[in-house]
Design a protein around this motif. Structure first.
Motif, PDB file in Angstrom:
ATOM      1  N   ARG A 380       0.826  -0.758   0.280  1.00 33.67           N
ATOM      2  CA  ARG A 380       0.131  -0.047   0.024  1.00 33.67           C
ATOM      3  C   ARG A 380       1.197   1.371   0.158  1.00 33.67           C
ATOM      4  O   ARG A 380       0.607   2.056  -0.630  1.00 33.67           O
ATOM      5  CB  ARG A 380      -0.666  -0.063   1.738  1.00 33.67           C
ATOM      6  CG  ARG A 380      -2.262  -0.656   1.353  1.00 33.67           C
ATOM      7  CD  ARG A 380      -3.046  -0.830   2.193  1.00 33.67           C
ATOM      8  NE  ARG A 380      -2.175  -1.550   3.429  1.00 33.67           N
ATOM      9  CZ  ARG A 380      -2.506  -2.734   4.055  1.00 33.67           C
ATOM     10  NH1 ARG A 380      -3.135  -3.594   3.435  1.00 33.67           N
ATOM     11  NH2 ARG A 380      -1.842  -2.867   4.674  1.00 33.67           N
ATOM     12  N   ARG A 381       1.816   1.478   1.073  1.00 37.62           N
ATOM     13  CA  ARG A 381       2.833   2.411   0.851  1.00 37.62           C
ATOM     14  C   ARG A 381       3.127   2.753  -0.505  1.00 37.62           C
ATOM     15  O   ARG A 381       3.679   3.458  -0.888  1.00 37.62           O
ATOM     16  CB  ARG A 381       3.913   2.018   2.348  1.00 37.62           C
ATOM     17  CG  ARG A 381       3.113   2.283   2.833  1.00 37.62           C
ATOM     18  CD  ARG A 381       4.208   2.169   4.515  1.00 37.62           C
ATOM     19  NE  ARG A 381       5.059   3.235   4.447  1.00 37.62           N
ATOM     20  CZ  ARG A 381       5.975   3.204   5.654  1.00 37.62           C
ATOM     21  NH1 ARG A 381       6.149   2.827   5.826  1.00 37.62           N
ATOM     22  NH2 ARG A 381       6.956   4.383   5.194  1.00 37.62           N
ATOM     23  N   ASN A 384       0.742   4.034  -2.733  1.00 31.83           N
ATOM     24  CA  ASN A 384       0.741   5.486  -2.532  1.00 31.83           C
ATOM     25  C   ASN A 384       1.925   6.066  -3.285  1.00 31.83           C
ATOM     26  O   ASN A 384       1.411   7.219  -4.125  1.00 31.83           O
ATOM     27  CB  ASN A 384       0.559   5.503  -1.291  1.00 31.83           C
ATOM     28  CG  ASN A 384      -0.623   5.528  -0.524  1.00 31.83           C
ATOM     29  OD1 ASN A 384      -1.678   5.337  -1.113  1.00 31.83           O
ATOM     30  ND2 ASN A 384      -0.553   5.337   0.708  1.00 31.83           N
ATOM     31  N   THR A 397       6.970   9.949   0.330  1.00 35.12           N
ATOM     32  CA  THR A 397       5.462   9.619   1.103  1.00 35.12           C
ATOM     33  C   THR A 397       6.210   9.617   3.012  1.00 35.12           C
ATOM     34  O   THR A 397       5.613   9.465   3.258  1.00 35.12           O
ATOM     35  CB  THR A 397       4.865   8.727   0.543  1.00 35.12           C
ATOM     36  OG1 THR A 397       5.515   7.588   0.924  1.00 35.12           O
ATOM     37  CG2 THR A 397       4.431   8.921  -0.606  1.00 35.12           C
TER      38      THR A 397
END
Length: 398
Positions: A380-381, A384, A397
Motif C-alpha cells: 500500500r505504501r 501511494n 511519502t
C-alpha cells in the motif's frame, strides 16, 4: 495509464509496474525481496518482473557453485508476468526488456550491486524518461566493490548515470535516507522510506523436531545466519560465546550458518576456539527447508554487524518470534525498534555476552512481528508513492 489487467474480485486496476531485479538463479536476499514485493503489489496492480538470467560472469559471483540450484520453494504469484531474460553480455536482451516495460506506468530497479548497472542504464536510456524510474536501495555501498580499484571506478561512474535518470529513490530506513542523501547529493524530498517486509514464507517446525533434525542437544541455541562478510562481525560473536558464564556455556550451542564470502577468518576462529566442541559451522548457502530448521531450533538470533543498511535475516528472525540481539548501527535499530524481542548492544564482546546471558535467563519467550511490516502494508505504501509519481507529484511519502 497502462491497463494492469484483472485483479482479484474482477476489478480492473489501472496501474501497472515493472520490477527489475535478480532471479532465483543467483539466489540472495534481494531475489527473495523481488519475489515478495512483486507478489504483494500484484494484489493492487499489474506487475511485470524482469529478471537477470545471467547477471554477471558466473565465476565472478562468490557463490558461483550454487548458481541455478533449486534452493527455494518461493515462487512468483501467477498474476505476476515474469520475464527472466537479462544477460550481462547481450544488448539484445536489454532491448527486449525495454520493449516489455514500454507500456507500464513506472519502473522499480532493485539496487544492491553495481555489476548490473549497465543493464539498468540501457533500460533507462531506452525509456527516455517517459515513465518514472524508482531506484530501491538495498545496499548503498558494497564494501567488496569499493575495495577493488577498477570496480570502484566503474561503480562510481555507472551508479551516477543510473541515479541521474531516476525520478525517485526508496530506502528501508531513515538512516539510509540520510546516507544516500549525503553520499550522492540526492534531495531529501526525492527519497522515500518504505520498510522491508517480514520474510514469513518459511515453515515453523516444533523446536524438538528441528533440533533432532540438525543434531543439537543443548538447551540454549544461539544463531548467526547469513553471508559471512567482515562487516557482519561474527568474530565478536565467537569471542562473546567464549566469555559466557560457565553455567550458561555448558548448556549452549552456537550455530554459524552461512556461505563464506570475504570472511573465512571467522570460520577459522570458530574452528580453533577453546570451546569449538560447542560451535557448529555450516559454511554453505542453505535451502529454505534448512532455514526453517535452523531458525526453529534456535533460542536467539545475533546480528553483531559493524554496519548495516538493513538485514533481511532480522526479518526472518522476527517471523520466527526469536529474541534478537543486534548492534546499534545503521538502519537496524529502526527496522527492529518496534519489535519487542529486540535488544540493542554496543559492538563489544562484553555487551554481546551480557545480552546472551540475559536471554538465557528468560529463554523460551517468543514475540510477534510488527504489523506495519506486513507485505500488504508495504504494498500500500508503494502504491501511494507510485500514484504520486505517475500523477506528476515529486515529493516523498515518508
Amino acid at each position: 495509464m497502462a491497463s494492469g489487467g484483472m485483479r482479484s474480485g474482477g476489478v480492473v486496476n489501472e496501474m501497472e509496474v515493472a520490477i527489475l531485479g535478480p532471479s532465483a538463479r543467483f539466489l540472495s536476499g534481494v531475489s527473495y525481496f523481488t519475489m515478495r514485493l512483486s507478489n504483494a503489489l500484484s494484489d493492487l496492480m499489474g506487475v511485470k518482473a524482469v529478471l537477470f538470467r545471467k547477471m554477471l560472469p558466473r565465476r565472478l559471483f562468490l557463490g558461483w557453485r550454487r548458481v541455478g540450484r533449486e534452493l527455494t520453494s518461493l515462487r512468483f504469484d501467477e498474476r505476476v508476468e515474469v520475464h527472466e531474460i537479462l544477460d550481462w553480455y547481450n544488448p539484445l536482451t536489454w532491448l527486449q526488456a525495454s520493449r516489455i516495460v514500454r507500456d507500464v506506468d513506472a519502473l522499480i530497479l532493485q539496487w544492491w550491486t553495481s555489476s548490473v548497472a549497465h543493464m539498468y542504464l540501457a533500460v533507462e536510456v531506452l525509456n527516455m524518461k517517459r515513465k518514472p524510474v524508482v531506484v530501491e536501495f538495498h545496499e548503498v555501498v558494497d564494501p567488496l566493490e569499493y575495495s577493488i580499484l577498477p570496480i570502484r571506478a566503474y561503480s562510481r561512474v555507472a551508479g551516477r548515470l543510473v541515479r541521474g535518470l531516476a525520478a525517485h529513490f526508496v530506502v528501508h530506513s531513515s538512516a539510509d535516507r540520510e546516507l544516500i542523501g549525503k553520499a550522492y547529493g540526492i534531495e531529501r524530498e526525492r527519497i522515500t522510506v518504505i520498510p522491508h517486509g517480514i520474510y514469513d514464507h518459511y515453515e515453523r517446525i516444533p523446536k524438538d523436531e528441528a533440533r533432532a533434525a540438525i543434531g543439537v542437544e543443548e538447551e540454549f541455541v544461539i544463531l548467526f545466519f547469513g553471508l559471512l562478510r567482515p562487516y557482519k562481525g561474527v568474530r565478536y560473536l565467537v569471542k562473546a560465546f567464549e566469555k559466557l558464564p560457565e553455567g550458561v556455556l555448558k548448556e549452549s550451542r552456537l550455530l554459524i550458518v552461512g556461505e563464506p564470502w570475504e570472511d573465512r577468518e571467522s570460520i577459522e576462529l570458530a574452528r580453533r576456539s577453546e570451546v569449538k566442541d560447542r560451535i557448529t559451522v555450516v559454511d554453505r548457502y542453505v535451502s529454505d527447508d534448512e532455514v526453517s530448521l535452523y531458525f526453529s531450533a534456535s533460542d536467539v538470533l545475533v546480528l553483531p554487524y559493524t554496519r548495516a543498511s538493513q538485514s533481511g535475516v532480522a526479518h526472518i528472525g522476527m517471523f520466527f518470534g526469536l529474541p534478537i540481539i543486534a548492534s546499534e548501527v545503521g538502519g537496524l535499530k529502526e527496522s527492529l525498534g518496534k519489535y519487542e524481542g529486540a535488544r540493542f548492544v554496543e559492538l563489544s564482546v562484553e555487551e554481546i555476552a551480557e545480552g546472551l546471558t540475559e536471554v538465557f535467563e528468560r529463554r523460551g519467550r517468543r514475540y510477534e512481528p510488527p504489523k506495519e511490516l506486513s507485505w500488504g502494508n508495504i504494498a500500500r505504501r508503494w502504491k501511494n508513492l507510485l500514484e504520486l509519481l505517475t500523477s506528476g507529484e515529486s515529493g516523498g511519502t515518508g
